[in-house]
Structure formats: structure tokens, C-alpha cells
Motif scaffolding. Structure first.
Motif, short mmCIF file in Angstrom:
data_model
loop_
_atom_site.label_atom_id
_atom_site.label_comp_id
_atom_site.label_asym_id
_atom_site.label_seq_id
_atom_site.Cartn_x
_atom_site.Cartn_y
_atom_site.Cartn_z
N LEU A 1 3.44 18.85 -26.48
CA LEU A 1 3.95 18.39 -25.19
C LEU A 1 3.62 19.39 -24.09
CD1 LEU A 1 5.61 16.26 -23.64
CD2 LEU A 1 7.66 17.59 -24.22
N GLU A 2 3.79 20.68 -24.37
CA GLU A 2 3.51 21.71 -23.36
C GLU A 2 2.02 21.90 -23.13
OE1 GLU A 2 5.47 25.15 -24.81
OE2 GLU A 2 7.50 24.48 -24.23
N SER A 3 1.22 21.72 -24.17
CA SER A 3 -0.22 21.97 -24.05
C SER A 3 -0.98 20.76 -23.53
CB SER A 3 -0.79 22.38 -25.41
OG SER A 3 -0.14 23.54 -25.90
N GLU B 1 0.70 17.60 -22.64
CA GLU B 1 1.59 16.66 -21.96
C GLU B 1 1.64 15.31 -22.68
OE1 GLU B 1 0.48 16.42 -17.89
OE2 GLU B 1 1.07 18.49 -17.46
N THR B 2 1.69 15.39 -24.00
CA THR B 2 1.75 14.18 -24.82
C THR B 2 2.92 14.30 -25.79
OG1 THR B 2 -0.65 13.91 -24.73
CG2 THR B 2 0.52 12.72 -26.49
N ASN B 3 3.74 13.26 -25.83
CA ASN B 3 4.89 13.26 -26.73
C ASN B 3 4.51 12.54 -28.02
OD1 ASN B 3 7.36 13.35 -27.96
ND2 ASN B 3 8.42 12.07 -26.44
#
Length: 546
Positions: free
Chosen positions: A408-410, A412-414
Motif C-alpha cells: 500500500l505504501e509503495s 498505493e494498492t490495497n
């Protein structure tokens, strides 16, 4: 002289192979790490904090859990010994009506899980069940002792698992040389004295090994004790985690149960000592023919366990399935069967592949790190499925949260949770639980392969993968088939781990039986229970003939 130098070079090559840590060996350690995760989580939790939960359990229900677990083990062990040893001795040494088919019939209870037998006998022997209702109507007898009790649970489990003792004891009785018996009879010993003083001491390692397996299955049971209202460690772990909402307290209870399992593993290993002792050349044993009432008594002794452990429960299931059965439509029933076969086949294939990898690594190297890793990875069968599932939940959840946060941080995908509550997590706990079964089968076959093959191949410069592929795999194929079948049957019957880790809306035949039986819908549960027995009976008979 040339041959002498060649032998020295061969020995040196083998010594280098066993002492050098290779990529193959390192990969075996990496393979052992995820399998050992539940065990490590349980051990670590023992020293962790659980608030006041474990202290509360220790002062209230923990003594009951311990007492009931120990009493259940003692009762099951005694009953299984009383059934398994006499039947093994009779079928191994005597001829009587049915003596040729009883060795096959007496292992059939292995095809039926203990919880299936437990549900059937609870339905038959309850106060409102068929047996007690008939006794009151015909003879006006008062009620029988309650089946839903610790002795009742012990009886059910014992008649489901006694084949472990029967199989090992019968092999030992059959392979014992007749020399000892002939000498004892020459000196005037009667048949009873020969059995107690000569035959039984030689068979002791095999009998104790079978008893250890029986006790492991007893400790691991959840379906029978839960249905019969017996408070043991497995029911306590489930209640502490899901009812009290204390994962750490459940893990600490699991650690207590792990201590019992470790003691049983030690007992099983100690039982192997002396199995090869046979100082004289063996003389083939001629089966002794029984006649008169003794022959029919022997047949009755062998028939009773088959009736109680297989024929009666399967007949009851068949009648219930025909009369009422499960109301599921065909598509839903096919889904249950396909889910069961899917996880069983995947888990069996992975377990056998991992077992080959680990067994070959253990054969190749003397490195303490490798052997310790393999030993830890193959402890799973002695640990109840409930314990492994509970121990695996926290590591899986931690891994999933860390991976999801990183992605998510790298990017931006959950991605959500990948392993927790997925088929992958369920397969992993099956691997941890049943790798030992496959490993023992593979290793016992690998030991029979002459080490000279490895020595010559290593001298010629063949890498480990080529030695395994070209030399060992063709020789191991029959043993691999047996290992695959054993794991397949065990996964089909596994209940606690499947209940805890199965994906959402993913049901197997075992979970279907448990759900219906928990609602006292035993007639409806008969369809799925009968399918479990049918799926397990063919591999069981095949393995017995081997």
C-alpha cells in the motif's frame, strides 16, 4: 593398489558431501521454516503474556482439562491394547474361520474418523436413541450409563484407533522367528507362558509404538470430546480463543498440550529401540489350526471390533442416508466433494514433495543445523490440528498485515489478506500436520537404498538433484504412492484445523458433518459422513494389502 586408491577417493567424496553445507541443504532448512512456524509460535507464547486469562484458567478449568485429558488417554490406551494385541496375535499365528479376511477387516475403522463414530453412537445409545428405546419397550430395562461421558468418549475413540496397535503388533508377531517359541515349548512352557514370556517382550517396541500413535490421536481429538461434553485441552483451546476472545491464552493452553505431545514423541522414539534384535537365523512360522469352541471364540474376538468400529456405524449411516439424508441439492453436494478432494490432493502432493526433499537432505548431510530443522519440521503429527491452526493464525496475520502495508505504501494498492483465511493458509497447516506421515514413509524407503549408489554418483561428480532424480526417485515410487495415500486419507478426515482456517464459505465434508451434528441433525449428517468413509476405505485397503 588402484582399487585401494579408488575406495579412499570414494570415502573422501562422501565425507565432503556430508560435511559441506550446499544450496540443497540450505533450501531444506528454508522449507522447514514455514512448516515449523506454528510450533515456534506456540513455544514463544508460553513465555509471553496473556493478561489475566491464563491465570484465571489455571485456577479454574486447567486442572479439569489436564485430568480429563490424562484419563482419556489412559482409558483409550488400555481399551486399544485389549483389542489390538489379541486380534494381532490371533490373525498372525492361528487359522480359524475368517482368519484370512480379518487382517483386512480389522483395519477398516481407520477409514472412519473418530468423530463420525462418536456421532453415530451418540444417536444410537442416547436415552432417546434406538437402543435404549428398544430395551425399555421390550424388557422394561432402566436407562444405560450415559454415552456422552468420558468413558463413552474413550470407548468410541479406542475402537476408531486400535488398528494402529493391531497393524504394528501383527507385523511384529508375523516376523518373529519360530526358534524362540520352539525352544520354549521344548522346555515345557505352555502357550500362555510362551506368549507372555517370549513373544510379547520381543513385540514390545512395536506395541509401544502403536500405543504412542493411539495416544497422539486421542490428544488431538476434538469432534468426539466436544460432542460428548468432555472438557479436554482441545475443547479448552477452542473455547478460550473463540468464546473468551483470548488468542494468547489459547496459545498458552496449546503450549501445555504441546508438552504432552512431546512426551508422546519421546515415547514413540524410545519404542523403536531393539526392533531389529533377532540373534538367530529365523525359522518360518507355521500357522496353528484352532478347532472346536476355540476357533469360534477367536472369530468372535476378531469380529467384535469390526462390528463396533465399522459395520454398525456404517450401516447406521447408510440407513439414515437412505431414509432421510442431507437435503442439499446435487450441485452443493458435488461442491463439498470437490472441495474435499481439492485440499486433500494438493496437501498430499505438497507433503510428499517436501518429504522427499527433507529426507534426501537428511540422508546427504550430518550438519546439526539441517537435522535440527528437519526434526522441528516433522513434529507436526504429534501436535493436534487445533493447536497448529491456532499457532499459525498469528504468524499468518502478521505476515499479511506487513505485506499489505508495504504494498500500500509503495504502490498505493490495497491487496488485502493473502494467506489468512485463504486456501493457502489451510494447505500450510495440513503440511505442518501431516508432513511427518509422508516423511516417515519416504525415509523408511530411502534407508533401504544402498548408500553405495550415492557414493559412486558423488565420486563421478553428479549433483544432488541428479542423484535424486536418476537413482532414488525410480526406487522410491511405490513408497511415494503409499505416502500420498496416507496423507490423502488423513486430510479428508481432519476436522479441527479445517474449522479454524478454512476460507469463508469454503466447506468440506468434515465441516458439513460437524455443523449438522452440532445442531443434533445427525440423520442429515449421515450423507457427508458416509462419503468420508467411502473416500477413505479404498486407500486404507490398498495400504493394508501392501
Amino acid at each position: 593398489m588402484q582399487g585401494y586408491n579408488g575406495s579412499i577417493n570414494t570415502v573422501q567424496a562422501v565425507e565432503v558431501m556430508k560435511s559441506k553445507l550446499t544450496l540443497w541443504d540450505a533450501s531444506a532448512v528454508l522449507l522447514a521454516v514455514p512448516v515449523a512456524l506454528p510450533v515456534l509460535a506456540i513455544l514463544i507464547s508460553f513465555f509471553g503474556g496473556s493478561g489475566d486469562t491464563f491465570g484465571h484458567l489455571a485456577t479454574t478449568v486447567l486442572p479439569d482439562y489436564l485430568l480429563n485429558t490424562v484419563l482419556l488417554m489412559l482409558l483409550v490406551g488400555v481399551i486399544a491394547l485389549m483389542v489390538g494385541v489379541p486380534t494381532a496375535w490371533l490373525t498372525a499365528r492361528y487359522r480359524f474361520p475368517g482368519s484370512r479376511v480379518f487382517p483386512l477387516l480389522l483395519v477398516l475403522p481407520l477409514a472412519a474418523p473418530a468423530y463420525v463414530l462418536g456421532y453415530v453412537y451418540a444417536d444410537l445409545l442416547d436415552y432417546t436413541g434406538l437402543v435404549q428405546t428398544s430395551l425399555r419397550a421390550l424388557w422394561g430395562l432402566s436407562s444405560l450409563p450415559p454415552i456422552r461421558s468420558l468413558p463413552g468418549a474413550a470407548l468410541v475413540i479406542a475402537f476408531a484407533v486400535y488398528p494402529y496397535i493391531f497393524l504394528l503388533a501383527r507385523v511384529s508377531f508375523s516376523q518373529q522367528a519360530a526358534n524362540h517359541i520352539l525352544v520354549a515349548k521344548t522346555l515345557g512352557a505352555d502357550s500362555g507362558r510362551v506368549f507372555w514370556k517370549v513373544v510379547l517382550p520381543v513385540a514390545r517396541p512395536a506395541i509401544v509404538g502403536g500405543l504412542a500413535l493411539v495416544l497422539m490421536e486421542t490428544v488431538a481429538d476434538y469432534g468426539v470430546v466436544e460432542h460428548y461434553g468432555v472438557q479436554t485441552f482441545t475443547t479448552g483451546i477452542f473455547r478460550t480463543w473463540f468464546a473468551m476472545g483470548s488468542p494468547s491464552g489459547a496459545l498458552q493452553l496449546a503450549a501445555c498440550l504441546f508438552v504432552i505431545a512431546a512426551l508422546l514423541v519421546t515415547l514413540e522414539e524410545m519404542s523403536r529401540r531393539g526392533q531389529l534384535a533377532n540373534p538367530v537365523a529365523p525359522v518360518p512360522v507355521a500357522l496353528e489350526a484352532l478347532s472346536g469352541w476355540r476357533s469360534w471364540m477367536a472369530s468372535l474376538i476378531c469380529l467384535v471390533p469390526v462390528m463396533i468400529g465399522f459395520i454398525v456405524p456404517v450401516t447406521a449411516l447408510l440407513l439414515d442416508a437412505v431414509a432421510e439424508g442431507d437435503a442439499l441439492d446435487v450441485a452443493r453436494l458435488v461442491s463439498l466433494i470437490s472441495n474435499t478432494l481439492l485440499v486433500a490432493l494438493i496437501a498430499a502432493g505438497i507433503c510428499v514433495a517436501a518429504a522427499v526433499w527433507l529426507a534426501y537432505a537428511a540422508r546427504r548431510t550430518e550438519q546439526p543445523l539441517i537435522r535440527s530443522g528437519i526434526r522441528l519440521a516433522t513434529l507436526g503429527y504429534a501436535i493436534p490440528g487445533m493447536v497448529l491452526a491456532v499457532g499459525l493464525l498469528q504468524p499468518l496475520a502478521t505476515f499479511d498485515r506487513s505485506l499489505a502495508t508495504f504494498i500500500l505504501e509503495s504502490f498505493e494498492t490495497n491487496i488485502g489478506l493473502l494467506l489468512t483465511g485463504s486456501l493457502g493458509g489451510l494447505i500450510l497447516v495440513y503440511l505442518a500436520r501431516f508432513l511427518t506421515v509422508a516423511f516417515n514413509n519416504v525415509q523408511s524407503n530411502l534407508i533401504q537404498v544402498n548408500a553405495r549408489y550415492d557414493e559412486v554418483a558423488a565420486t563421478l561428480g553428479a549433483p544432488p538433484s541428479r542423484i535424486l532424480r536418476r537413482i532414488h526417485m525410480p526406487l522410491l515410487l511405490p513408497g511415494l504412492g503409499a505416502a500420498l495415500l496416507v496423507v490423502f486419507v488423513d486430510v479428508i478426515k481432519e476436522l479441527p484445523a479445517t474449522l479454524v482456517l478454512r476460507p469463508f464459505n469454503f466447506d468440506t465434508l468434515a465441516t458439513r458433518v460437524f455443523r449438522l451434528a452440532s445442531d443434533e441433525r445427525l440423520a442429515e449428517a449421515s450423507t457427508a459422513a458416509l462419503l468420508i468413509v467411502l473416500l477413505g476405505i479404498i486407500p486404507t485397503l490398498f495400504l493394508t494389502k501392501r
